[in-house]
Design an enzyme around this catalytic site. Sequence first.
Site, PDB file in Angstrom:
ATOM      1  N   GLY A 253      57.210  83.573  18.567  1.00 12.77           N
ATOM      2  CA  GLY A 253      56.364  83.992  19.683  1.00 12.77           C
ATOM      3  C   GLY A 253      54.942  84.369  19.300  1.00 12.77           C
ATOM      4  O   GLY A 253      54.272  85.091  20.039  1.00 12.77           O
TER       5      GLY A 253
ATOM      6  N   MET B  50      61.511  74.508  21.287  1.00 10.30           N
ATOM      7  CA  MET B  50      61.877  73.392  20.409  1.00 10.30           C
ATOM      8  C   MET B  50      62.948  72.499  21.041  1.00 10.30           C
ATOM      9  O   MET B  50      63.988  72.222  20.437  1.00 10.30           O
ATOM     10  CB  MET B  50      62.299  73.926  19.042  1.00 10.30           C
ATOM     11  CG  MET B  50      61.225  74.783  18.379  1.00 10.30           C
ATOM     12  SD  MET B  50      59.561  74.058  18.398  1.00 10.30           S
ATOM     13  CE  MET B  50      59.557  73.288  16.799  1.00 10.30           C
TER      14      MET B  50
ATOM     15  N   LEU C 206      62.177  67.965  26.779  1.00  7.86           N
ATOM     16  CA  LEU C 206      62.579  68.017  28.186  1.00  7.86           C
ATOM     17  C   LEU C 206      62.711  66.596  28.721  1.00  7.86           C
ATOM     18  O   LEU C 206      61.910  65.719  28.374  1.00  7.86           O
ATOM     19  CB  LEU C 206      61.535  68.808  28.977  1.00  7.86           C
ATOM     20  CG  LEU C 206      61.449  70.291  28.574  1.00  7.86           C
ATOM     21  CD1 LEU C 206      60.137  70.909  29.022  1.00  7.86           C
ATOM     22  CD2 LEU C 206      62.635  71.066  29.141  1.00  7.86           C
TER      23      LEU C 206
ATOM     24  N   ASN D 275      51.874  71.861  26.485  1.00  4.24           N
ATOM     25  CA  ASN D 275      52.494  72.147  25.184  1.00  4.24           C
ATOM     26  C   ASN D 275      51.411  72.228  24.124  1.00  4.24           C
ATOM     27  O   ASN D 275      50.332  71.639  24.282  1.00  4.24           O
ATOM     28  CB  ASN D 275      53.474  71.024  24.815  1.00  4.24           C
ATOM     29  CG  ASN D 275      54.222  71.306  23.521  1.00  4.24           C
ATOM     30  OD1 ASN D 275      54.618  72.450  23.257  1.00  4.24           O
ATOM     31  ND2 ASN D 275      54.420  70.287  22.699  1.00  4.24           N
TER      32      ASN D 275
ATOM     33  N   HIS E 130      51.059  71.555  19.957  1.00  4.90           N
ATOM     34  CA  HIS E 130      51.781  70.965  18.826  1.00  4.90           C
ATOM     35  C   HIS E 130      50.863  70.981  17.603  1.00  4.90           C
ATOM     36  O   HIS E 130      49.701  70.578  17.681  1.00  4.90           O
ATOM     37  CB  HIS E 130      52.202  69.532  19.159  1.00  4.90           C
ATOM     38  CG  HIS E 130      52.908  68.880  18.006  1.00  4.90           C
ATOM     39  ND1 HIS E 130      54.195  69.232  17.642  1.00  4.90           N
ATOM     40  CD2 HIS E 130      52.494  67.952  17.112  1.00  4.90           C
ATOM     41  CE1 HIS E 130      54.543  68.528  16.576  1.00  4.90           C
ATOM     42  NE2 HIS E 130      53.528  67.750  16.236  1.00  4.90           N
TER      43      HIS E 130
ATOM     44  N   SER F 188      47.015  70.288  18.714  1.00  4.96           N
ATOM     45  CA  SER F 188      46.690  69.618  19.980  1.00  4.96           C
ATOM     46  C   SER F 188      47.372  70.327  21.136  1.00  4.96           C
ATOM     47  O   SER F 188      48.565  70.636  21.067  1.00  4.96           O
ATOM     48  CB  SER F 188      47.208  68.163  19.964  1.00  4.96           C
ATOM     49  OG  SER F 188      46.776  67.456  18.827  1.00  4.96           O
TER      50      SER F 188
ATOM     51  N   ASP G 270      56.792  65.551  21.872  1.00  5.78           N
ATOM     52  CA  ASP G 270      55.375  65.885  21.685  1.00  5.78           C
ATOM     53  C   ASP G 270      54.458  64.831  22.304  1.00  5.78           C
ATOM     54  O   ASP G 270      53.381  64.520  21.778  1.00  5.78           O
ATOM     55  CB  ASP G 270      55.066  66.098  20.193  1.00  5.78           C
ATOM     56  CG  ASP G 270      55.882  67.244  19.618  1.00  5.78           C
ATOM     57  OD1 ASP G 270      55.968  68.286  20.282  1.00  5.78           O
ATOM     58  OD2 ASP G 270      56.448  67.091  18.522  1.00  5.78           O
TER      59      ASP G 270
HETATM   60  C1  GAR Z   1      53.426  76.689  17.049  1.00  8.25           C
HETATM   61  O1  GAR Z   1      52.691  76.475  15.879  1.00  8.25           O
HETATM   62  C2  GAR Z   1      53.444  75.445  17.892  1.00  8.25           C
HETATM   63  O2  GAR Z   1      52.331  74.642  17.682  1.00  8.25           O
HETATM   64  C3  GAR Z   1      54.698  74.743  17.416  1.00  8.25           C
HETATM   65  O3  GAR Z   1      55.601  75.755  17.177  1.00  8.25           O
HETATM   66  C4  GAR Z   1      54.906  76.906  16.738  1.00  8.25           C
HETATM   67  C5  GAR Z   1      55.493  78.091  17.464  1.00  8.25           C
HETATM   68  O4  GAR Z   1      55.243  79.256  16.786  1.00  8.25           O
HETATM   69  N1  GAR Z   1      55.156  73.829  18.396  1.00  8.25           N
HETATM   70  C6  GAR Z   1      55.770  72.678  18.092  1.00  8.25           C
HETATM   71  O5  GAR Z   1      56.012  72.327  16.961  1.00  8.25           O
HETATM   72  C7  GAR Z   1      56.128  71.824  19.290  1.00  8.25           C
HETATM   73  N2  GAR Z   1      56.604  70.554  18.868  1.00  8.25           N
HETATM   74  P1  GAR Z   1      55.623  80.657  17.423  1.00  8.25           P
HETATM   75  O6  GAR Z   1      57.102  80.656  17.708  1.00  8.25           O
HETATM   76  O7  GAR Z   1      55.247  81.680  16.397  1.00  8.25           O
HETATM   77  O8  GAR Z   1      54.838  80.797  18.690  1.00  8.25           O
END
Ligand code: GAR
Length: 211
Positions: free
Chosen positions: A11, A89, A92, A106, A108, A135, A144
């Site tokens: 989070g 993760m 959808l 989103n 990524h 992005s 993604d």
């Molecule tokens: C973030 O860095 C986000 O970019 C990535 O997960 C992390 C979440 O971190 N998202 C993905 O990889 C989506 N495919 P967090 O749980 O500390 O917010």
Amino acid sequence: MRTAVLLSGKGETLQAIIDAQKCGHLHAHIACVISDRADTLGLERAQAAGIATAVIARAQYASKVAFEDALIVQLNAAKVELVVLAGFMRVLSVHFTQAFAGRILNIHPSLLPKFKGLNTHQRAIDAGETEHGTSVHFVDESLDGGPVILQAKVPIFPHDSADEVAQRVKQQERQIYPLVISWFAQGRLVQHNNSAVLDGKVLGAAGYASE
Ligand code: GAR
């Protein structure tokens, strides 16, 4: 604009959005946080900020559609207008993306379309990239995938570890996600014909930063 944040993990991304709201920099209201796991730090961060939370775990449902229906019911009950994925993760399906068409964002950690999926920082290092980043994009039903809105780039220096690169990327994510959420909430950003449109201008394949 009533906004839901969906997450699966630590989070930190949610925290950046909460911090932006506290500073008056977020032109959106975080109405609820939904996690697909019960024991996430993300839920604790939401609760500490006084935001309503819910856990909707995939294992509780017989099918992906039933799981997504439960998400849709929860989001509609909270009168959510924008869905923000923040480390959620799960891919959808079209069932969900159609229910919130043009209203799902989103973030990524790669310069899409490069390095979709997991372990993006190590894969960028292994590929010999000298530039990497993050992005923000509208979401379609592919991993993604969906029109890119904004990218932020970071350098990869010789001998960087994946952790060092990840920290650099996270710092950028903290800046750009609240910004894009605000653009959407202000009505400046829409998805149209599978493109991102900002201030009436169609953005290129790499989004705003490429211009
Ligand atoms: C973030 O860095 C986000 O970019 C990535 O997960 C992390 C979440 O971190 N998202 C993905 O990889 C989506 N495919 P967090 O749980 O500390 O917010």
